[in-house]
Design a protein around this motif. Sequence first.
Motif, short mmCIF file in Angstrom:
data_model
loop_
_atom_site.label_atom_id
_atom_site.label_comp_id
_atom_site.label_asym_id
_atom_site.label_seq_id
_atom_site.Cartn_x
_atom_site.Cartn_y
_atom_site.Cartn_z
N LEU A 1 5.70 0.25 -8.65
CA LEU A 1 5.82 -1.22 -9.22
C LEU A 1 7.22 -1.75 -8.44
O LEU A 1 8.16 -1.00 -8.39
N ALA A 2 6.86 -3.20 -8.37
CA ALA A 2 8.11 -3.89 -8.06
C ALA A 2 8.04 -4.87 -9.00
O ALA A 2 6.92 -5.36 -9.63
N THR A 3 9.26 -5.46 -9.61
CA THR A 3 9.40 -6.42 -10.50
C THR A 3 10.13 -7.60 -10.30
O THR A 3 11.29 -7.44 -9.34
N ILE B 1 12.88 -3.50 -6.07
CA ILE B 1 11.86 -2.98 -5.30
C ILE B 1 12.65 -1.59 -4.96
O ILE B 1 14.03 -1.59 -4.61
N LYS B 2 11.90 -0.52 -5.05
CA LYS B 2 12.35 0.91 -4.66
C LYS B 2 13.48 1.19 -5.41
O LYS B 2 14.43 2.03 -4.99
N GLY B 3 13.54 0.92 -6.73
CA GLY B 3 14.81 1.08 -7.58
C GLY B 3 16.05 0.44 -7.21
O GLY B 3 17.06 0.65 -7.92
N THR C 1 5.10 5.16 2.40
CA THR C 1 6.01 6.31 2.47
C THR C 1 7.32 6.17 2.26
O THR C 1 7.56 5.02 1.85
N ALA C 2 8.13 7.27 2.05
CA ALA C 2 9.59 7.35 1.63
C ALA C 2 10.22 6.40 2.24
O ALA C 2 11.44 5.76 1.94
N ASP C 3 10.12 6.40 3.86
CA ASP C 3 11.05 5.50 4.68
C ASP C 3 10.75 3.95 4.12
O ASP C 3 11.66 3.50 4.34
N TRP C 4 9.67 3.87 3.66
CA TRP C 4 9.45 2.28 3.18
C TRP C 4 9.56 2.10 1.83
O TRP C 4 10.63 2.10 1.37
N PHE C 5 8.46 1.92 1.39
CA PHE C 5 8.52 1.53 -0.21
C PHE C 5 8.36 2.77 -1.11
O PHE C 5 8.44 2.75 -2.52
N ASP C 6 7.94 3.90 -0.48
CA ASP C 6 8.11 5.14 -1.61
C ASP C 6 7.34 5.08 -2.71
O ASP C 6 7.71 5.18 -3.79
N VAL C 7 5.92 4.71 -2.54
CA VAL C 7 5.18 4.28 -3.49
C VAL C 7 4.91 5.37 -4.48
O VAL C 7 4.82 5.02 -5.70
N ALA C 8 5.05 6.46 -4.21
CA ALA C 8 4.81 7.71 -5.16
C ALA C 8 5.83 7.58 -6.15
O ALA C 8 5.53 7.94 -7.33
N ASP D 1 7.74 -13.17 -15.57
CA ASP D 1 8.09 -11.80 -15.60
C ASP D 1 6.90 -11.41 -14.72
O ASP D 1 5.63 -11.57 -15.10
N VAL D 2 7.01 -10.82 -13.47
CA VAL D 2 6.07 -10.28 -12.80
C VAL D 2 6.11 -8.87 -12.23
O VAL D 2 7.42 -8.49 -11.95
N SER D 3 5.19 -8.28 -12.35
CA SER D 3 5.01 -6.99 -11.73
C SER D 3 4.13 -6.88 -10.69
O SER D 3 3.09 -7.31 -10.73
N MET D 4 4.38 -5.99 -9.84
CA MET D 4 3.64 -6.10 -8.43
C MET D 4 3.12 -4.58 -7.99
O MET D 4 4.03 -3.56 -8.08
N GLN D 5 1.78 -4.38 -8.00
CA GLN D 5 1.54 -3.11 -7.95
C GLN D 5 1.45 -2.38 -6.07
O GLN D 5 0.75 -3.09 -5.28
N LEU D 6 2.47 -1.85 -5.76
CA LEU D 6 2.87 -1.69 -4.50
C LEU D 6 1.79 -0.93 -3.55
O LEU D 6 1.47 -0.88 -2.26
N LYS D 7 0.81 -0.22 -4.10
CA LYS D 7 -0.28 0.54 -3.51
C LYS D 7 -1.29 -0.42 -3.10
O LYS D 7 -2.28 -0.20 -1.95
#
Length: 201
Positions: free
Chosen positions: A105-107, A128-130, A94-101, A73-79
């Motif tokens: 997290l990616a899991t 990733i990104k939902g 940005t929203a075009d890519w990972f939309d970190v706001a 079970d891994v979670s990644m902080q995309l910031k």
Amino acid sequence: MRAVHLMAALLLSAAAHAARPAVALPVPLYSLQPASTLQFQGTQQGERFVGRVAAFDARITFDPARLAESSFDVSMQLKSLDSRNAERDQAMQTADWFDVARHPLATFRTVAFRSTPQGLVADADLTIKGRTKRIVFPFQWQPGAGVATLDARVALDRLDFGLGAGEWADDSLVGRRVDVLVHLQLIPVVPSPGPSAVKKK
């Protein structure tokens, strides 16, 4: 006569003790060590670049003899994405890519393990990104004297996760294939219900 009764009692006690079911030890839980790395490789305008996820958490419960009871079970902080290029790193937020706001997290969570002639393989859900995609995750597990290592390399299609919208969808600008390289150094710890470790560099 007393000796006979005593011997019989001892034999019955021994038989009862032997009949008790063995208590299975828990599957080992491992703690992530600072030398662990999570890297990615891609191409931009034909040139290869290497980046990393600088901050990630991992809960690794694993025994190659008890695959049905194991889990990653891994979670990644995309910031914390770092591709060694400030402009590219800013664009990835940005929203075009990972939309970190909206998706900080990616899991990665395993759903099953199996042993194949080529080695150990996990089936896992990567989000990733939902967006969640079931991926095949072949890996190498190397137990050691106090430290175990887990190594893996897996290829992803960034468009499966909506990474790179609009003009960025053109793979002549940014390649669709991204290789993820995993190297974890792990030490066993006493099992606990909380997160096992935090990786920050």
